[in-house]
Design a protein around this motif. Sequence first.
Motif, short mmCIF file in Angstrom:
data_model
loop_
_atom_site.label_atom_id
_atom_site.label_comp_id
_atom_site.label_asym_id
_atom_site.label_seq_id
_atom_site.Cartn_x
_atom_site.Cartn_y
_atom_site.Cartn_z
N THR A 120 18.64 -1.75 5.85
CA THR A 120 17.30 -1.65 4.48
C THR A 120 17.63 -1.19 2.67
O THR A 120 19.15 -0.72 2.81
N LEU A 131 13.49 -2.54 0.81
CA LEU A 131 13.66 -3.87 1.52
C LEU A 131 14.48 -4.73 2.42
O LEU A 131 15.71 -3.65 2.67
N VAL A 133 16.42 -6.31 5.38
CA VAL A 133 16.58 -7.45 5.62
C VAL A 133 17.91 -7.87 7.12
O VAL A 133 18.17 -6.26 6.73
N SER A 151 19.08 -11.49 4.26
CA SER A 151 17.33 -12.79 4.04
C SER A 151 16.33 -11.31 4.60
O SER A 151 16.48 -10.23 5.72
N THR A 152 15.28 -11.85 4.40
CA THR A 152 14.12 -11.04 4.35
C THR A 152 13.62 -11.49 5.60
O THR A 152 14.61 -12.21 6.44
N VAL A 158 18.37 -13.86 0.63
CA VAL A 158 18.81 -12.81 -0.56
C VAL A 158 19.35 -12.63 -1.40
O VAL A 158 19.13 -13.19 -2.48
#
Length: 213
Positions: A120, A131, A133, A151-152, A158
Motif C-alpha cells: 500500500t 493505494l 498496488v 500497478s493498481t 503507476v
Amino acid sequence: MYAAVTLFVSMCLTATTLADHHQPCHSPNMTGQMSVMNLKGDIKAIGVYTYDSLAKKLRFRSNETEAFNTSLTLDVLMFFEEGVFYEIDSKNQSCEKKSLQSVHNPLEIPSDAKSMSTITIGSASIEGEGLKVNVWLGTVPETKAHYSISSTMGCLPVSSLHFLDSTTILFSNLQIETEIKDPDLLTLPSFCEGEPVEETPEGTVNSFVNLFI
C-alpha cells in the motif's frame, strides 16, 4: 529522490515472503502523462502519451510547455508488434524510422514478470489515504536489464524502475484515463510513409526505455 527510490527498491527486494503467485495482468488502453527521471533526480522528459494495449502502439510527446529543465524533446511513435519506431519532427515534417531491438515498455507488464508483493502506497489504515498496488519484477531478455513495475489492482501502471548498466530510470504515470482520446495520434503521419529503416549501429539497443539514457 535517492532515498525514496532506495526505500521502494528495498521494499520490493525484501517482500519475497509476501509474494503470491498472480499471473501478470494486461494493461488497458490509456491516455495519460508521464515523467521520466534518473536516479540522480535529473528530469529527462515530461510528456503525454497515448497507448493502444491491443495493437501495441505508443505515442509519446514531451511537453515543451512544462516549467521544467528537461534534457530531451521527443515525439516518438512506437509500433511494438512491427518492431519499429518513428522519431517525428512535425515542425519540419520529417521523421526517422528505426528498428526496435527490445519491445519492452513501462506501460505493459511482461508475460514472464514475477509477482513479488502487494503493498500500500500511503496509509492502509486511513480510508482514502492509500493505494494498493502489485509489484512485478523481471529481466528484459535483450538487454539483461532488471525492472520493477507497480500497478493498481485494475492493472494501471503507476510507476516503474529500470535498472540499466549505466543508470536507473524511473517512469511515473499521472492523470491516466482508460481510453484512447485521440486515435489519430497512433496513425503514422503521411510525411513518414515510405521511410526506410535506418541502420542500427553495432552495440546499440533501440527501445523505448533506452531513449532516455
